[in-house]
Write a protein that holds these residues in place. Structure first.
Motif, PDB file in Angstrom:
ATOM      1  N   VAL A   1       5.758  -7.436  -2.738  1.00  0.00           N
ATOM      2  CA  VAL A   1       5.798  -6.169  -2.001  1.00  0.00           C
ATOM      3  C   VAL A   1       4.488  -5.940  -1.241  1.00  0.00           C
ATOM      4  O   VAL A   1       4.474  -5.514  -0.081  1.00  0.00           O
ATOM      5  N   ALA A   2       3.351  -6.263  -1.907  1.00  0.00           N
ATOM      6  CA  ALA A   2       2.048  -6.070  -1.259  1.00  0.00           C
ATOM      7  C   ALA A   2       1.913  -6.956  -0.029  1.00  0.00           C
ATOM      8  O   ALA A   2       1.506  -6.496   1.053  1.00  0.00           O
ATOM      9  N   VAL A   3       2.248  -8.252  -0.172  1.00  0.00           N
ATOM     10  CA  VAL A   3       2.097  -9.178   0.946  1.00  0.00           C
ATOM     11  C   VAL A   3       3.064  -8.830   2.076  1.00  0.00           C
ATOM     12  O   VAL A   3       2.684  -8.763   3.267  1.00  0.00           O
ATOM     13  N   ALA A   4       4.336  -8.601   1.718  1.00  0.00           N
ATOM     14  CA  ALA A   4       5.338  -8.298   2.746  1.00  0.00           C
ATOM     15  C   ALA A   4       5.014  -6.994   3.467  1.00  0.00           C
ATOM     16  O   ALA A   4       5.140  -6.890   4.695  1.00  0.00           O
ATOM     17  N   GLY A   5       4.600  -5.983   2.701  1.00  0.00           N
ATOM     18  CA  GLY A   5       4.288  -4.694   3.338  1.00  0.00           C
ATOM     19  C   GLY A   5       3.093  -4.781   4.260  1.00  0.00           C
ATOM     20  O   GLY A   5       3.127  -4.261   5.387  1.00  0.00           O
ATOM     21  N   LEU A   6       2.018  -5.444   3.833  1.00  0.00           N
ATOM     22  CA  LEU A   6       0.830  -5.543   4.670  1.00  0.00           C
ATOM     23  C   LEU A   6       1.088  -6.401   5.894  1.00  0.00           C
ATOM     24  O   LEU A   6       0.625  -6.077   7.007  1.00  0.00           O
ATOM     25  N   VAL A   7       1.829  -7.502   5.758  1.00  0.00           N
ATOM     26  CA  VAL A   7       2.132  -8.352   6.911  1.00  0.00           C
ATOM     27  C   VAL A   7       3.006  -7.598   7.902  1.00  0.00           C
ATOM     28  O   VAL A   7       2.770  -7.630   9.135  1.00  0.00           O
ATOM     29  N   ALA A   8       4.039  -6.911   7.391  1.00  0.00           N
ATOM     30  CA  ALA A   8       4.913  -6.145   8.297  1.00  0.00           C
ATOM     31  C   ALA A   8       4.149  -5.034   8.990  1.00  0.00           C
ATOM     32  O   ALA A   8       4.358  -4.749  10.182  1.00  0.00           O
ATOM     33  N   GLY A   9       3.233  -4.378   8.251  1.00  0.00           N
ATOM     34  CA  GLY A   9       2.466  -3.303   8.877  1.00  0.00           C
ATOM     35  C   GLY A   9       1.534  -3.800   9.957  1.00  0.00           C
ATOM     36  O   GLY A   9       1.378  -3.143  11.006  1.00  0.00           O
ATOM     37  N   LEU A  10       0.921  -4.968   9.741  1.00  0.00           N
ATOM     38  CA  LEU A  10      -0.020  -5.488  10.736  1.00  0.00           C
ATOM     39  C   LEU A  10       0.697  -6.065  11.953  1.00  0.00           C
ATOM     40  O   LEU A  10       0.271  -5.858  13.090  1.00  0.00           O
TER      41      LEU A  10
ATOM     42  N   GLU B   1       4.602   2.807   7.417  1.00  0.00           N
ATOM     43  CA  GLU B   1       5.184   2.972   6.076  1.00  0.00           C
ATOM     44  C   GLU B   1       5.125   1.682   5.252  1.00  0.00           C
ATOM     45  O   GLU B   1       4.680   1.707   4.086  1.00  0.00           O
ATOM     46  N   PRO B   2       5.588   0.528   5.763  1.00  0.00           N
ATOM     47  CA  PRO B   2       5.454  -0.701   4.961  1.00  0.00           C
ATOM     48  C   PRO B   2       4.012  -1.026   4.626  1.00  0.00           C
ATOM     49  O   PRO B   2       3.724  -1.531   3.540  1.00  0.00           O
ATOM     50  N   ALA B   3       3.091  -0.707   5.559  1.00  0.00           N
ATOM     51  CA  ALA B   3       1.687  -0.991   5.275  1.00  0.00           C
ATOM     52  C   ALA B   3       1.188  -0.147   4.114  1.00  0.00           C
ATOM     53  O   ALA B   3       0.423  -0.631   3.261  1.00  0.00           O
ATOM     54  N   LEU B   4       1.610   1.120   4.057  1.00  0.00           N
ATOM     55  CA  LEU B   4       1.197   1.988   2.954  1.00  0.00           C
ATOM     56  C   LEU B   4       1.767   1.489   1.629  1.00  0.00           C
ATOM     57  O   LEU B   4       1.070   1.482   0.598  1.00  0.00           O
ATOM     58  N   VAL B   5       3.045   1.088   1.658  1.00  0.00           N
ATOM     59  CA  VAL B   5       3.657   0.576   0.425  1.00  0.00           C
ATOM     60  C   VAL B   5       2.952  -0.694  -0.032  1.00  0.00           C
ATOM     61  O   VAL B   5       2.656  -0.891  -1.221  1.00  0.00           O
ATOM     62  N   GLY B   6       2.654  -1.606   0.906  1.00  0.00           N
ATOM     63  CA  GLY B   6       1.961  -2.831   0.555  1.00  0.00           C
ATOM     64  C   GLY B   6       0.562  -2.562   0.032  1.00  0.00           C
ATOM     65  O   GLY B   6       0.111  -3.193  -0.939  1.00  0.00           O
ATOM     66  N   ALA B   7      -0.159  -1.627   0.649  1.00  0.00           N
ATOM     67  CA  ALA B   7      -1.503  -1.298   0.185  1.00  0.00           C
ATOM     68  C   ALA B   7      -1.459  -0.699  -1.215  1.00  0.00           C
ATOM     69  O   ALA B   7      -2.313  -0.990  -2.066  1.00  0.00           O
ATOM     70  N   ALA B   8      -0.443   0.153  -1.491  1.00  0.00           N
ATOM     71  CA  ALA B   8      -0.323   0.753  -2.822  1.00  0.00           C
ATOM     72  C   ALA B   8      -0.055  -0.319  -3.875  1.00  0.00           C
ATOM     73  O   ALA B   8      -0.640  -0.293  -4.980  1.00  0.00           O
TER      74      ALA B   8
END
Length: 421
Positions: free
Chosen positions: A51-60, A66-73
């Motif tokens: 979740v962290a990797v997918a969210g941060l990659v999708a956010g960038l 929203e995905p970036a926040l979930v990945g960062a959390a």
């Protein structure tokens, strides 16, 4: 025409070989480093990592907040779990089982003692203890230096077999179960579960016994059972000359020496051979009935101070110790050896057998029993037990082999009394 590839110069070839070896060594080194690191990640931790990797990659890449926040959390949660792995877990674990050998249906009292051998305080840890197919989990409190903690529990037994207990695993983990670092303490202790047994009368009935064992018909030049006197022949041991009788012959004008002749004696030794092929038994319960009968007979042999050996397929106890034979009963499992092969192995391993028991099921015919019995010496007393719940229990003499048809375990004392009486 196919063209041959030009050969590499020797120096280039050696360089590529060294590079390949270095790459393999580097891979193995990194594997040794990464393996313990990856082992600390639990299934929930892998989910959080994905979740962290997918969210941060999708956010960038997509500039999606929203995905970036979930990945960062998720990444922050993983980082907060790391401090729980710090420190060393040093404990002393002692497992006590009473008794370690038990009859099916009884319980074993177990005690798990944990001590802190260090000079500092031990933080609370999670302790897992495998008991058979189950896992007992204990939340151990923090222990001061030198302090001890004890957990007690009961192991219930239902069927014959072996119940492995341990090893204990101390788990240092975060509250969410994302990461954990495990340390194994102690080894595996086994609980040996014997089948239910029935009381039997002495196995010595019908056997000639003296102070040292069972006499046979074999004549011997040196033993304890005196048989007769015979004339001396060259090569006889002079220690066995009966001088008084020889002197009487000399007084009568006969110049002849007489020597003692003996009968062989042998220690009473009961050997049990059990058919292990599944297709020889009407059902798995018939196999269990046969092993319960063996356990009953071995228990009686122990009371009679008769040595006992057991062969079940590839598992064997050839020492003559009844306790070891009972342990083999607990460990016995179906296999592919067969009664005839197992009997041949038993005859070679236990040549001093004086009483033989062959056990089979509905798929074991009389010819199989006979082929198994011929592996033993002719003066061995032979009995075959055929477990068949569909027929009434009875006993019959067929040549030099006594065949006992056993419908249920409770009938064993009666048919055995008839055969050994």
């Amino acid at each position: 025409m196919a063209r041959s590839r030009p050969a590499l110069p020797p120096m280039v070839g050696r360089g590529l070989g060294r590079a390949s070896a270095a790459a393999r060594s580097f891979g193995r080194s990194w594997g040794r480093v990464l393996a313990p690191v990856l082992a600390t990640v639990r299934p929930a931790g892998w989910v959080a990592l994905v979740v962290a990797v997918a969210g941060l990659v999708a956010g960038l890449l997509l500039s999606w907040r929203e995905p970036a926040l979930v990945g960062a959390a998720a990444a922050v949660i993983l980082l907060l779990a790391l401090p729980w792995l710090l420190g060393r877990t040093r404990v002393q674990v002692e497992l006590l089982l009473d008794p370690q050998r038990v009859v099916a249906g009884n319980s074993v009292a177990a005690s798990l003692r944990v001590a802190n051998p260090t000079s500092g305080r031990l933080r609370a840890v999670l302790l897992d203890l495998p008991v058979g197919q189950a896992i007992h989990r204990y939340d151990l409190p923090g222990l001061a230096a030198g302090a001890r903690h004890e957990e007690t529990f009961t192991i219930r037994t239902e069927r014959r077999g072996v119940i492995p207990v341990g090893p204990a695993t101390a788990r240092r983990a975060d509250p969410l179960g994302l990461l954990s670092r495990d340390a194994t303490w102690g080894g595996v202790t086994e609980v040996l579960v014997r089948p239910a047994m029935v009381p039997l009368e002495s196995l010595g009935a019908g056997l000639l016994r003296d102070l040292e064992g069972v006499t046979s018909d074999a004549v011997s030049e040196s033993d304890l059972a005196f048989h007769a006197l015979r004339e001396y022949v060259p090569g006889d041991d002079l220690r066995h000359v009966h001088w008084r009788s020889s002197a009487k012959l000399a007084g009568a004008g006969m110049q002849q020496l007489l020597v003692r002749q003996y009968l062989d004696t042998r220690r009473s030794h009961a050997t049990f051979v059990v058919e292990d092929r599944p297709d020889a038994w009407g059902s798995p319960d018939d196999f269990e009935t046969a092993l319960a009968a063996v356990a009953s007979l071995v228990g009686r042999a122990m009371l009679d101070e008769i040595a006992a050996s057991l062969v079940v397929g590839e598992r064997a106890s050839n020492t003559g110790a009844a306790q070891s034979a009972l342990d083999t009963v607990c460990r016995a499992v179906p296999g592919r050896t067969g009664l005839v092969t197992a009997a041949a192995a038993a005859a070679a391993a236990v040549p001093e057998t004086s009483l033989l028991f062959l056990l089979g099921g509905t798929g074991t015919d009389f010819a199989t029993f006979q082929r198994a019995a011929v592996s033993f010496a002719p003066d061995v007393r032979r009995l075959a037990i055929r477990v068949d719940p569909g027929q009434p229990s009875r006993a019959a003499e067929v040549g030099d082999l006594t065949v006992l048809h056993l419908a249920e375990l409770g009938d064993l004392p009666g048919v055995l009394r008839w055969s050994l009486g």
